[in-house]
Write a protein that holds these residues in place. Structure first.
Motif, mmCIF file in Angstrom:
data_model
loop_
_atom_site.group_PDB
_atom_site.id
_atom_site.type_symbol
_atom_site.label_atom_id
_atom_site.label_comp_id
_atom_site.label_asym_id
_atom_site.label_seq_id
_atom_site.Cartn_x
_atom_site.Cartn_y
_atom_site.Cartn_z
ATOM 1 N N LEU A 120 0.839 -1.196 0.000
ATOM 2 C CA LEU A 120 0.000 0.000 0.000
ATOM 3 C C LEU A 120 0.871 1.241 0.000
ATOM 4 N N CYS A 121 0.737 2.041 -1.044
ATOM 5 C CA CYS A 121 1.507 3.277 -1.137
ATOM 6 C C CYS A 121 0.955 4.296 -0.151
ATOM 7 N N GLU A 122 1.844 4.957 0.605
ATOM 8 C CA GLU A 122 1.442 5.931 1.613
ATOM 9 C C GLU A 122 1.153 7.300 1.007
ATOM 10 N N GLU A 123 1.480 7.480 -0.262
ATOM 11 C CA GLU A 123 1.267 8.763 -0.917
ATOM 12 C C GLU A 123 0.055 8.679 -1.843
ATOM 13 N N ASP A 124 -0.448 9.827 -2.266
ATOM 14 C CA ASP A 124 -1.578 9.843 -3.191
ATOM 15 C C ASP A 124 -1.180 9.177 -4.498
ATOM 16 N N PHE A 125 -2.102 8.430 -5.059
ATOM 17 C CA PHE A 125 -1.825 7.800 -6.343
ATOM 18 C C PHE A 125 -3.120 7.643 -7.123
ATOM 19 N N ILE A 126 -2.969 7.488 -8.426
ATOM 20 C CA ILE A 126 -4.103 7.357 -9.328
ATOM 21 C C ILE A 126 -4.475 5.882 -9.490
ATOM 22 N N VAL A 127 -5.761 5.606 -9.414
ATOM 23 C CA VAL A 127 -6.270 4.285 -9.753
ATOM 24 C C VAL A 127 -7.175 4.459 -10.965
ATOM 25 N N GLU A 128 -6.793 3.888 -12.070
ATOM 26 C CA GLU A 128 -7.560 4.067 -13.300
ATOM 27 C C GLU A 128 -8.826 3.212 -13.258
ATOM 28 N N PRO A 129 -9.947 3.756 -13.725
ATOM 29 C CA PRO A 129 -11.226 3.012 -13.670
ATOM 30 C C PRO A 129 -11.154 1.641 -14.332
ATOM 31 N N ILE A 130 -10.486 1.553 -15.495
ATOM 32 C CA ILE A 130 -10.435 0.266 -16.189
ATOM 33 C C ILE A 130 -9.670 -0.770 -15.368
ATOM 34 N N SER A 151 3.111 -0.905 3.969
ATOM 35 C CA SER A 151 3.290 0.483 3.539
ATOM 36 C C SER A 151 4.621 0.689 2.815
ATOM 37 N N TYR A 152 4.574 1.578 1.846
ATOM 38 C CA TYR A 152 5.803 2.008 1.179
ATOM 39 C C TYR A 152 5.588 3.410 0.631
ATOM 40 N N TYR A 153 6.649 4.066 0.267
ATOM 41 C CA TYR A 153 6.604 5.383 -0.353
ATOM 42 C C TYR A 153 7.515 5.372 -1.565
ATOM 43 N N ARG A 154 7.208 6.236 -2.496
ATOM 44 C CA ARG A 154 7.958 6.254 -3.751
ATOM 45 C C ARG A 154 9.199 7.136 -3.626
ATOM 46 N N GLY A 155 10.129 6.930 -4.567
ATOM 47 C CA GLY A 155 11.298 7.802 -4.671
ATOM 48 C C GLY A 155 12.440 7.417 -3.755
ATOM 49 N N ASN A 156 13.199 8.416 -3.323
ATOM 50 C CA ASN A 156 14.381 8.183 -2.488
ATOM 51 C C ASN A 156 13.999 7.814 -1.061
ATOM 52 N N ASP A 157 14.979 7.275 -0.331
ATOM 53 C CA ASP A 157 14.773 6.939 1.076
ATOM 54 C C ASP A 157 14.438 8.192 1.878
ATOM 55 N N LYS A 158 13.601 7.994 2.894
ATOM 56 C CA LYS A 158 13.279 9.081 3.819
ATOM 57 C C LYS A 158 14.233 9.028 5.001
ATOM 58 N N GLN A 159 14.380 10.161 5.671
ATOM 59 C CA GLN A 159 15.258 10.211 6.845
ATOM 60 C C GLN A 159 14.736 9.322 7.974
ATOM 61 N N THR A 160 13.427 9.112 7.971
ATOM 62 C CA THR A 160 12.821 8.324 9.053
ATOM 63 C C THR A 160 12.797 6.829 8.760
ATOM 64 N N ASP A 161 13.471 6.417 7.714
ATOM 65 C CA ASP A 161 13.440 5.014 7.310
ATOM 66 C C ASP A 161 14.308 4.173 8.250
ATOM 67 N N GLN A 162 13.701 3.659 9.308
ATOM 68 C CA GLN A 162 14.422 2.837 10.277
ATOM 69 C C GLN A 162 13.857 1.430 10.383
ATOM 70 N N ASP A 163 12.810 1.143 9.635
ATOM 71 C CA ASP A 163 12.167 -0.166 9.717
ATOM 72 C C ASP A 163 13.080 -1.239 9.126
ATOM 73 N N LEU A 164 13.380 -2.253 9.909
ATOM 74 C CA LEU A 164 14.273 -3.309 9.442
ATOM 75 C C LEU A 164 13.574 -4.286 8.509
ATOM 76 N N LYS A 165 12.269 -4.280 8.522
ATOM 77 C CA LYS A 165 11.514 -5.205 7.680
ATOM 78 C C LYS A 165 10.537 -4.407 6.826
ATOM 79 N N SER A 166 10.980 -4.051 5.651
ATOM 80 C CA SER A 166 10.164 -3.248 4.740
ATOM 81 C C SER A 166 10.446 -3.679 3.314
ATOM 82 N N LEU A 167 9.657 -3.158 2.408
ATOM 83 C CA LEU A 167 9.852 -3.489 0.999
ATOM 84 C C LEU A 167 11.184 -2.959 0.489
ATOM 85 N N ARG A 168 11.619 -1.832 1.004
ATOM 86 C CA ARG A 168 12.921 -1.292 0.604
ATOM 87 C C ARG A 168 14.054 -2.182 1.107
#
Length: 515
Positions: A120-130, A151-168
């Motif tokens: 699940l992306c934590e940022e706004d994203f488009i879901v196309e109707p089709i 949860s995940y976020y797009r782009g570069n790593d965030k400063q708060t990225d301390q989770d040892l078990k994440s998609l990144r």
């Protein structure tokens, strides 16, 4: 836990927020020990398809990058294939006489673990109707995604990225261990994978390709490239390629051909997050010499679906979308063309022999020769009126996937179309009644790759246990990505004129410093 070249179901582990801690060690171990990892991404949309197929590659890349920045990944499929052993046995070429010559037959054994990761992306994203309609119609649980998606976020790593078990962190495991990755129609997935779980996408295609060379040092493999450029199959969408490989592999078992054998872990019934995708082979197949009514198949099949893997009418289409019938019909057509070519060559030889009579070959020898010339399976020479019967519950149709317009139709579900089938016969449509799953698509992708390694890979000269791809000499199709509408693939390689992106360099330094 036994290995077998013929399998009827595939265990897929559903991974989400509630069981990530428990499943994490298994995922990491499976990735680290894998010979290669099949991957697939389910996306919220792809934007304007025409932009994604621009003639100019820079324009095509910019369109894909814009889509990746505004859409999201909904689920990530990982299927880890570990080649545990390549067993070689001597078999008789022709079992006619005791003194007949023998040849080596290799059994490629793989341990396979498959994961379907809900994200699940934590940022706004488009879901196309089709896309939304397609996924809802085919069982995707958006309530579960929003409740349990990792949860995940797009782009570069965030400063708060301390989770040892994440998609990144999972992406870091792939990068650090230089695991070869396999996709079917790889380019879009690579763009999304990079921007969603690694770093911000670079501005140009050349820089992106240079980055990929370092991110995936083990190599990128695209089964779409193999099916289109090397095998030149009648169709190359994911389900067709998988089913064709599965059928041909089962047919290789009693013959003098290399075979792929799979081994799955035995999961206790208490593991409620392990679900099974069923993929039994049909009771009759032209590869085995079974007779099929080609005229009937011509009438009942949806030829748009047969060619491209999707149909505009979806489940409302009155025609059959059964993949086994499609492959049977292609086999019959191939055999007929082979016989015609053989007869033409015979006639030419007769004409040039100054009237000398030549013995006319039977249809049986004609087909065998023609099939070998084409590199195809040897189909039964006689086509009689005997149709594979099927039951209404297992007939298969499919709506158009968001990726289908890019000819990546990995998504298939079952619908009723009124055909009769053999009792208890299940195919890929039945496997997906429980929902649309990136994990099973990743498995199909990995299986295709495993099958073609038996055909194109070079056997290691020494150890044949825990085989690595570097032992197989597969440079012929390593780092070559299929491009829709192009006669040549995209080659992932470093350029003397392009440097890696700044974000990539910083990310690699960070990963290596924490390893």
């Amino acid at each position: 836990m036994t290995s077998n070249s013929i399998f009827s179901r595939v265990p897929v582990i559903d991974v989400h927020q509630e069981n990530l801690q428990e499943v994490w060690p298994s995922i990491v171990l499976a990735i680290k020990s894998a010979t290669f990892v099949g991957m697939d991404l389910e996306l919220s949309g792809l934007g304007n398809r025409k932009d994604l197929n621009c003639r100019a590659m820079d324009d095509r890349y910019r369109a894909m990058a814009d889509v990746a920045r505004t859409r999201s990944v909904l689920s990530l499929g990982l299927s880890c294939f570990k080649c545990t052993n390549i067993k070689t046995t001597e078999v008789k070429v022709k079992d006619r006489e005791p003194t007949s010559p023998s040849k080596a037959k290799n059994d490629w054994k793989y341990l396979v673990q498959t994961f379907n990761i809900l994200v699940l992306c934590e940022e706004d994203f488009i879901v196309e109707p089709i896309t939304l309609k397609f996924l809802v119609d085919h069982g995707f649980d958006f309530n579960k995604q929003y409740a349990k998606g990792i949860s995940y976020y797009r782009g570069n790593d965030k400063q708060t990225d301390q989770d040892l078990k994440s998609l990144r962190k999972l992406m870091n495991v792939l990068v650090l261990n230089k695991v070869p990755v396999v996709f079917h129609n790889a380019l879009v997935d690579l763009v999304f994978l990079y921007h969603s779980f690694y770093a911000s996408l670079p501005s140009s295609m050349g820089t992106f390709v240079t980055d990929l060379m370092e991110v995936f040092e083990g190599g990128v493999f695209d089964t779409k490239y193999i099916t289109e450029y090397m095998e030149r199959l009648p169709a190359s969408y994911l389900e067709y390629a998988f089913r064709r490989c599965q059928r041909k592999n089962s047919f290789s078992q009693p013959h003098e051909r290399d075979v792929v054998s799979l081994e799955f872990l035995d999961y206790p019934s208490t593991y409620t997050y392990v679900r099974y995708s069923h993929c039994e082979l049909p009771h009759t197949m032209v590869e085995r010499g079974d007779d099929v009514d080609s005229d009937h198949l011509q009438k009942i099949l949806c030829h748009q679906y047969a060619s491209f893997g999707w149909c505009q009418r979806g489940c409302s289409c009155p025609k059959s979308h059964d993949i086994d019938d499609i492959i049977d019909l292609d086999g019959i057509k191939s055999a007929r063309k082979s016989r015609k070519r053989k007869r033409r060559r015979q006639n030419q030889a007769n004409s040039s022999s100054n009237g000398e009579e030549m013995t006319e070959e039977t249809d049986d020898s004609t087909e065998d020769s023609g099939s070998r010339d084409e590199g195809k399976e040897e189909f039964h020479p006689t086509v009689t009126k005997k149709l594979r019967t099927t039951s209404p519950e297992s007939s298969e149709t499919q709506g158009m996937n968001a990726k289908s317009n890019l000819d990546k139709s990995a998504s298939n579900m079952s619908c009723d179309s009124g055909l009769e089938k053999v009792p208890n016969m299940s195919d890929l449509g039945i496997a997906r009644k429980e929902g649309h799953r990136a994990g099973y698509d990743a498995f199909m992708t990995g299986y295709i790759m495993a099958y073609y390694f038996t055909k194109f890979g070079k056997l290691p000269t020494e150890t044949r246990r825990n085989v690595k791809l570097t032992d197989l000499n597969v440079e012929e199709f390593k780092n070559k990505v299929y491009l829709c509408g192009k006669d040549i693939p995209l080659v992932i390689t470093k350029s003397s004129f392009t440097k890696p992106s700044k974000d990539h360099r910083e990310k690699m330094e960070k990963i290596k410093s924490k390893s």
